[in-house]
Each structure stands twice: as C-alpha cells, then as structure tokens.
Motif scaffolding. Sequence first.
Motif, short mmCIF file in Angstrom:
data_model
loop_
_atom_site.label_atom_id
_atom_site.label_comp_id
_atom_site.label_asym_id
_atom_site.label_seq_id
_atom_site.Cartn_x
_atom_site.Cartn_y
_atom_site.Cartn_z
N ASP A 177 0.86 -1.17 0.00
CA ASP A 177 0.00 0.00 0.00
C ASP A 177 0.90 1.23 0.00
O ASP A 177 1.69 1.42 0.92
N PRO A 178 0.81 2.09 -1.01
CA PRO A 178 1.68 3.28 -1.04
C PRO A 178 1.57 4.15 0.21
O PRO A 178 2.54 4.81 0.58
N ALA A 179 0.41 4.13 0.86
CA ALA A 179 0.23 4.97 2.05
C ALA A 179 1.04 4.47 3.23
O ALA A 179 1.44 5.25 4.10
N THR A 180 1.29 3.16 3.30
CA THR A 180 2.01 2.59 4.44
C THR A 180 3.40 2.09 4.08
O THR A 180 4.13 1.62 4.95
N HIS A 181 3.79 2.19 2.81
CA HIS A 181 5.12 1.76 2.37
C HIS A 181 5.78 2.88 1.57
O HIS A 181 6.00 2.75 0.36
N PRO A 182 6.09 3.99 2.24
CA PRO A 182 6.70 5.11 1.52
C PRO A 182 8.14 4.81 1.12
O PRO A 182 8.81 3.97 1.75
N PRO A 183 8.64 5.48 0.11
CA PRO A 183 10.04 5.27 -0.32
C PRO A 183 11.00 6.08 0.54
O PRO A 183 11.65 7.01 0.08
#
Length: 226
Positions: free
Chosen positions: A195-201
């Motif tokens: 999930d992009p919201a919980t796995h930021p770069p």
Amino acid sequence: MRLLVIDTALGACTAAVFEDERPLAVRFEPMVKGHQERLGGLVRDVMAEAGGGFESLDRVGVTVGPGSFTGLRVGLAFAQGLGAALDRPVVGISTLDALAASRGSPDGPAAALIDARRGQVYARLFADGAPLGEAEALPIEQAAERIAALGPAVALVGNGAAVLAGAFPDLTIWRTDDRVAPAPEALARLAADADPATHPPRPLYLRAPDATPPSRLPGQPRQPQA
C-alpha cells in the motif's frame, strides 16, 4: 498491474518490469560498487524490452534498506524522480522482507540476514512467511540465540547467512542461501501488494552511519579540551 522494480541496496543492481507477476524484462547484475553508473542503463534496457514506454507503468517499487548507505540513496533518488515525472506511486520495499520472500517456499521458520559488519547483522525473523518482529541490528551472538530459539531447522537467507554459519558451525540449519540481493520476482510481488500509504520510499536505517559530520568548519580553530 505493470510495475518497475529497482534494487541498489546490497550486492547487485536490479531493474525489472513485471505485469501481473509475469516478468517482461529483467536485469540483475551483481556488483559491490558502481550502482549509480549502471542503474540508468539497466532501467532504459528493461523499459525498451518490455515495450509500452514509461507511461505504461502503474507504479515503481524500490528497496529502502537496510543496506549500503550510498546504494540506498542511488535507488531511492532514481525511483522518486521517476515517480514524480510520471505521476505514479512509488512504494518502498524492505530488503529483509524481499530476501525472505526470495526463498523457494515460505514454509517453516526463516531468518533474513544482512552482514552489517562490526560483529553485527541486520535481521528479521519469519515463521511460514509472516514476520515475528521488526527488523533489527543485532550482535551476531544475539542473532544466533534468537534463531536457535525458532527450532532445529531454520532457513537463513542473505549475505549475513554465511557470517552467522561461519561463526556458529554447530548451529543446525535447514538451508543457507547467501544470495547477494533479493530476487527480482520477490521484489515484484512485494511491490504489487504494498500500500503506497504505508510503504513510503524512505530509507530504513537500523544503525547510525559510520561517517560523522565534522565538528568544526574548515579554518575554524579547534575547541580547547575541557
């Protein structure tokens, strides 16, 4: 979903395009240094081979660590720049999670291990593919104790596996996989599920960097000893 995955965190430079878990183009080059010089060319090659151009991508996945300080910054900067230019989400992937996912089967206990040097390993423990805790920087002795507590048959994966096995040859091991970097297929699976919201770069550092900023500016006099 079509995605590009990038890994420059450990001992390889990886760029690969996958669509619904099907590899369209993969480049995996083991290397200790030189990721910055090779990454752009590898991404160009896989995008050309996959076809459709950069606009066909739905997201970009990149490893966030733990790993080499310089290598991490190379991959993260490239992925974030590409995501911003394309207006596509960029998801961060733990190198330890990706190493664990690189095993042939998730069954049984496992330990993803990265050589952190200075008598330490970066480690995360798993049971049947599920993490048993957070990633940590552990002294080799403590890592061995935790792994032994998982049972008599634990799979070790990552370049820290050889370090641990060499230090404790009597430790019963199910299988040692000292791969230099995560498998591209594992990176793609994790990137697709994240999930992009919980796995930021954002870089994952488990230990302060070895280098420290100077205590004084050039030409500035030294402070007297207290």
